[in-house]
Design a protein around this motif. Structure first.
Motif, mmCIF file in Angstrom:
data_model
loop_
_atom_site.group_PDB
_atom_site.id
_atom_site.type_symbol
_atom_site.label_atom_id
_atom_site.label_comp_id
_atom_site.label_asym_id
_atom_site.label_seq_id
_atom_site.Cartn_x
_atom_site.Cartn_y
_atom_site.Cartn_z
ATOM 1 N N THR A 19 0.834 -1.203 0.000
ATOM 2 C CA THR A 19 0.000 0.000 0.000
ATOM 3 C C THR A 19 0.867 1.250 0.000
ATOM 4 N N VAL A 20 0.513 2.204 -0.852
ATOM 5 C CA VAL A 20 1.177 3.503 -0.913
ATOM 6 C C VAL A 20 0.141 4.569 -0.581
ATOM 7 N N VAL A 21 0.502 5.498 0.311
ATOM 8 C CA VAL A 21 -0.432 6.544 0.729
ATOM 9 C C VAL A 21 0.192 7.913 0.476
ATOM 10 N N TYR A 22 -0.597 8.798 -0.113
ATOM 11 C CA TYR A 22 -0.203 10.187 -0.330
ATOM 12 C C TYR A 22 -0.946 11.037 0.696
ATOM 13 N N HIS A 23 -0.189 11.797 1.488
ATOM 14 C CA HIS A 23 -0.804 12.503 2.613
ATOM 15 C C HIS A 23 -0.054 13.790 2.896
ATOM 16 N N ASP A 24 -0.628 14.624 3.754
ATOM 17 C CA ASP A 24 0.011 15.869 4.152
ATOM 18 C C ASP A 24 1.255 15.563 4.976
ATOM 19 N N HIS A 25 2.190 16.499 4.986
ATOM 20 C CA HIS A 25 3.420 16.312 5.752
ATOM 21 C C HIS A 25 3.112 16.341 7.251
ATOM 22 N N ILE A 26 3.884 15.588 8.025
ATOM 23 C CA ILE A 26 3.562 15.402 9.438
ATOM 24 C C ILE A 26 4.173 16.474 10.337
ATOM 25 N N GLY A 27 4.846 17.448 9.769
ATOM 26 C CA GLY A 27 5.437 18.506 10.581
ATOM 27 C C GLY A 27 4.436 19.584 10.933
ATOM 28 N N GLY A 28 3.319 19.210 11.538
ATOM 29 C CA GLY A 28 2.279 20.163 11.901
ATOM 30 C C GLY A 28 0.913 19.631 11.524
ATOM 31 N N ASN A 29 -0.007 20.554 11.252
ATOM 32 C CA ASN A 29 -1.375 20.186 10.910
ATOM 33 C C ASN A 29 -1.440 19.390 9.608
ATOM 34 N N GLN A 30 -2.201 18.314 9.612
ATOM 35 C CA GLN A 30 -2.481 17.557 8.393
ATOM 36 C C GLN A 30 -3.905 17.882 7.943
ATOM 37 N N ASP A 31 -4.004 18.558 6.807
ATOM 38 C CA ASP A 31 -5.308 18.996 6.312
ATOM 39 C C ASP A 31 -5.251 19.105 4.792
ATOM 40 N N PRO A 32 -6.072 18.376 4.052
ATOM 41 C CA PRO A 32 -7.094 17.463 4.554
ATOM 42 C C PRO A 32 -6.452 16.264 5.256
ATOM 43 N N TYR A 33 -7.201 15.715 6.189
ATOM 44 C CA TYR A 33 -6.693 14.598 6.978
ATOM 45 C C TYR A 33 -7.263 13.299 6.433
ATOM 46 N N VAL A 34 -6.375 12.419 5.959
ATOM 47 C CA VAL A 34 -6.834 11.207 5.281
ATOM 48 C C VAL A 34 -6.868 9.981 6.188
ATOM 49 N N TYR A 35 -6.192 10.039 7.345
ATOM 50 C CA TYR A 35 -6.110 8.854 8.205
ATOM 51 C C TYR A 35 -7.300 8.784 9.166
ATOM 52 N N ASN A 36 -8.486 8.859 8.615
ATOM 53 C CA ASN A 36 -9.710 8.852 9.406
ATOM 54 C C ASN A 36 -10.804 8.193 8.582
ATOM 55 N N ALA A 37 -11.710 7.479 9.252
ATOM 56 C CA ALA A 37 -12.782 6.796 8.521
ATOM 57 C C ALA A 37 -13.539 7.770 7.626
ATOM 58 N N ALA A 103 -6.909 11.657 15.135
ATOM 59 C CA ALA A 103 -7.447 12.829 14.448
ATOM 60 C C ALA A 103 -7.240 14.088 15.282
ATOM 61 N N TYR A 104 -7.383 13.963 16.597
ATOM 62 C CA TYR A 104 -7.151 15.127 17.457
ATOM 63 C C TYR A 104 -5.689 15.563 17.388
ATOM 64 N N ASN A 105 -4.782 14.595 17.479
ATOM 65 C CA ASN A 105 -3.353 14.910 17.480
ATOM 66 C C ASN A 105 -2.887 15.484 16.146
ATOM 67 N N ASP A 106 -3.357 14.917 15.050
ATOM 68 C CA ASP A 106 -2.826 15.252 13.730
ATOM 69 C C ASP A 106 -3.573 16.391 13.049
ATOM 70 N N HIS A 107 -4.798 16.668 13.499
ATOM 71 C CA HIS A 107 -5.643 17.609 12.758
ATOM 72 C C HIS A 107 -6.264 18.688 13.648
ATOM 73 N N TYR A 108 -7.168 18.301 14.522
ATOM 74 C CA TYR A 108 -7.974 19.296 15.234
ATOM 75 C C TYR A 108 -7.154 20.227 16.120
ATOM 76 N N ARG A 109 -6.183 19.693 16.862
ATOM 77 C CA ARG A 109 -5.509 20.493 17.887
ATOM 78 C C ARG A 109 -4.659 21.620 17.312
ATOM 79 N N TRP A 110 -4.469 21.649 15.995
ATOM 80 C CA TRP A 110 -3.638 22.673 15.374
ATOM 81 C C TRP A 110 -4.425 23.943 15.063
ATOM 82 N N VAL A 111 -5.578 24.085 15.684
ATOM 83 C CA VAL A 111 -6.413 25.262 15.443
ATOM 84 C C VAL A 111 -5.674 26.559 15.762
#
Length: 211
Positions: A19-37, A103-111
């Motif tokens: 499996t290969v996944v294309y995603h946002d860089h992990i050095g901060g907020n990930q948006d859009p966030y793909v690692y969620n149902a 999702a909280y760690n990678d996305h929401y908390r970076w508000v």
């Protein structure tokens, strides 16, 4: 129903056996966030859009900006929910909107990186988990949508102009090509990764956590 082409920087790439996944860089907020149902979108370009439930948004990146020759689609995001925050500039893990610890760690908390100074309501878009996907070809590479859009009558100059705001990018609203682009990607993609697959990968790979 409408949709947007949303241009963002080239994706990070993570490989997990087959499996290969294309995603946002992990050095901060990930948006859009793909690692969620349900894929999530809260911050990036959100104030430049007027999204509604049922919209189909196509996240893309190019070979160079603004004079790209290719637009590679890394996410087909059908809006299933538009969920408003209780507090516009703060969020806790216990808030009902938060899906998982990851999702909280990678996305929401970076508000704090996206503070609203004006009176404005903040919301998170949550994707249709059954119909949204990351499209890849048989070699697990992202699919260039420019040939299809040109067949539909769009020019590359119009795409470059429509996706540009000064030195930066902006979402380009689509009208007539929405359903046909979705259908074309669904048929063209040999691999379609959904949110549940990616959520399970994230839970078993803590090195993907935002730092």
């Amino acid at each position: 129903m409408s949709s947007y082409l949303i241009y963002h920087p080239s994706r990070a790439v993570s490989k997990f056996e087959t499996t290969v996944v294309y995603h946002d860089h992990i050095g901060g907020n990930q948006d859009p966030y793909v690692y969620n149902a349900q894929f999530l979108h809260t911050y990036c370009h959100i104030t430049q859009m007027k999204p509604n439930v049922g919209d189909i948004n196509f996240w893309v990146s190019g070979d160079t900006f603004p004079n790209f020759s290719h637009l590679y689609c890394d996410l087909v995001f059908i809006v299933a929910e538009k969920v408003y925050w209780e507090n516009v500039n703060t969020i806790d893990r216990s808030d009902e909107i938060v899906d998982t610890d990851e999702a909280y760690n990678d996305h929401y908390r970076w508000v704090h990186q996206h503070y609203f100074r004006k009176r404005r309501r903040r919301y998170t878009l949550k994707a249709d988990r059954k119909r949204s996907f990351q499209p890849q070809d048989s070699e697990r590479k992202l699919i260039d949508i420019i040939p299809f859009l040109m067949e539909q009558g769009m020019t590359i100059d119009a795409l470059r102009k429509g996706l540009r705001a000064g030195f930066n990018s902006k979402p380009l609203q689509l009208e007539s090509s929405t359903s046909s682009l979705y259908n074309w990607l669904e048929l063209s993609a040999s691999v379609k990764l959904d949110g549940m697959q990616l959520q399970n990968l994230r839970k078993s790979n803590p090195h993907l956590a935002s730092l």
